[in-house]
Scaffold this motif. Structure first.
Motif: not given
Length: 294
Positions: A227-232, A278-282
């Motif tokens: 979750x921290x990676x997504x927010x960052x 997006x390829x990083x987030x999804x």
């Protein structure tokens, strides 16, 4: 008078029969009416901006121009460094501090109240204050160095490596209290009987952490890490407010690269820089939802 006549003359006292189906349909109608404003807000402020951004980034030529920009590759590298170094360091420090803040001492509450202030304060004044402190001419850090040694301090934010390092430090300092509190809550959920049993068996502090704390915190820790990676990935405050992407646009991350293109009036490239993230987030969102569904 017969009983039949008396019953006919008496007024009816039975309540009117209400159709349960009609009542259910009425509640469904008003429920749908109450949901409509939220749907409108979602469409106007979420669905439409996202759809419009994807429409602006629909041209393949935008991605060709984006790849040809050397700042884009530097931003991708900076983003990877930011995620690997800052996130893991932040979560490891939060894990250690969570063990400190669960100790039962009277002064822990005072320290925890001070510790949580960076996260509770707004980002703009706190990060800009650090930027002023790092000013090479009149910042408090270089002024202190000059008073103590008589030498001029370095230009902290004029070196790309130092500037990115300070951006990661600011990110860790700003968000560390939140993740520490999350892990503190996880530690408090562990029954004290397990620690007492480990103490009776002669376990050391490290063994208590390894065999009692970590198995209970492992799922929470990994979930918080994802979750921290997504927010960052979507956080531009730490870099943009501290360095502005400088010097020479060498400290940009993907979250701030779109702002750079907007300032250059290249809206298509700005939206394309967001789409390529997006390829990083999804995958992170997928793993996050998979863990939460267990």
């Amino acid at each position: 008078m017969s009983s039949a006549t008396a019953s006919a003359a008496a007024p009816s006292t039975s309540a009117p029969v209400v159709n349960p189906g009609a009542r259910h349909a009425r509640w469904q109608f008003w429920g749908a009416v109450m949901v409509v404003p939220y749907l409108l807000v979602f469409v106007v402020f979420v669905l439409y901006p996202v759809g419009y951004g994807l429409w602006l980034a629909r041209h393949p030529q935008s991605y060709v121009k984006l790849v040809e920009d050397p700042i884009f590759f530097r931003s991708v590298i900076n983003t990877a460094i930011f995620l690997v170094v800052a996130i893991n360091l932040k979560m490891l420090v939060a894990l250690v501090l969570s063990g400190f803040f669960v100790t039962s001492r009277w002064w822990i509450k005072i320290v925890s109240a001070i510790f949580i202030l960076p996260w509770a304060m707004p980002s703009i004044p706190t990060i800009l204050s650090i930027r002023f402190m790092l000013n090479p001419e009149w910042g408090v850090i270089n002024s202190t160095i000059f008073r103590l040694t008589g030498a001029d301090g370095p230009n902290w934010l004029n070196d790309p490596s130092l500037a990115l390092a300070f951006a990661m430090i600011v990110h860790i300092w700003k968000s560390l209290p939140f993740w520490t509190l999350i892990l503190v809550a996880g530690r408090l959920a562990i029954p004290t009987e397990q620690y007492e049993a480990a103490s009776v068996d002669g376990a050391s502090s490290w063994q208590k952490f390894r065999f009692v704390s970590w198995p209970a915190l492992k799922t929470l820790y990994i979930t918080s890490l994802i979750l921290s990676m997504i927010w960052t990935l979507g956080d531009f405050n730490s870099v943009y407010l501290l360095t502005g992407g400088g010097p020479a646009d060498l400290t940009h991350v993907l979250a701030t690269l779109g702002i750079r293109y907007l300032r250059l009036d290249q809206v298509d490239l700005s939206m394309a820089s967001i789409v390529v993230a997006m390829p990083l987030v999804l995958p992170l969102v997928y793993f996050m939802m998979k863990r939460l569904s267990k």
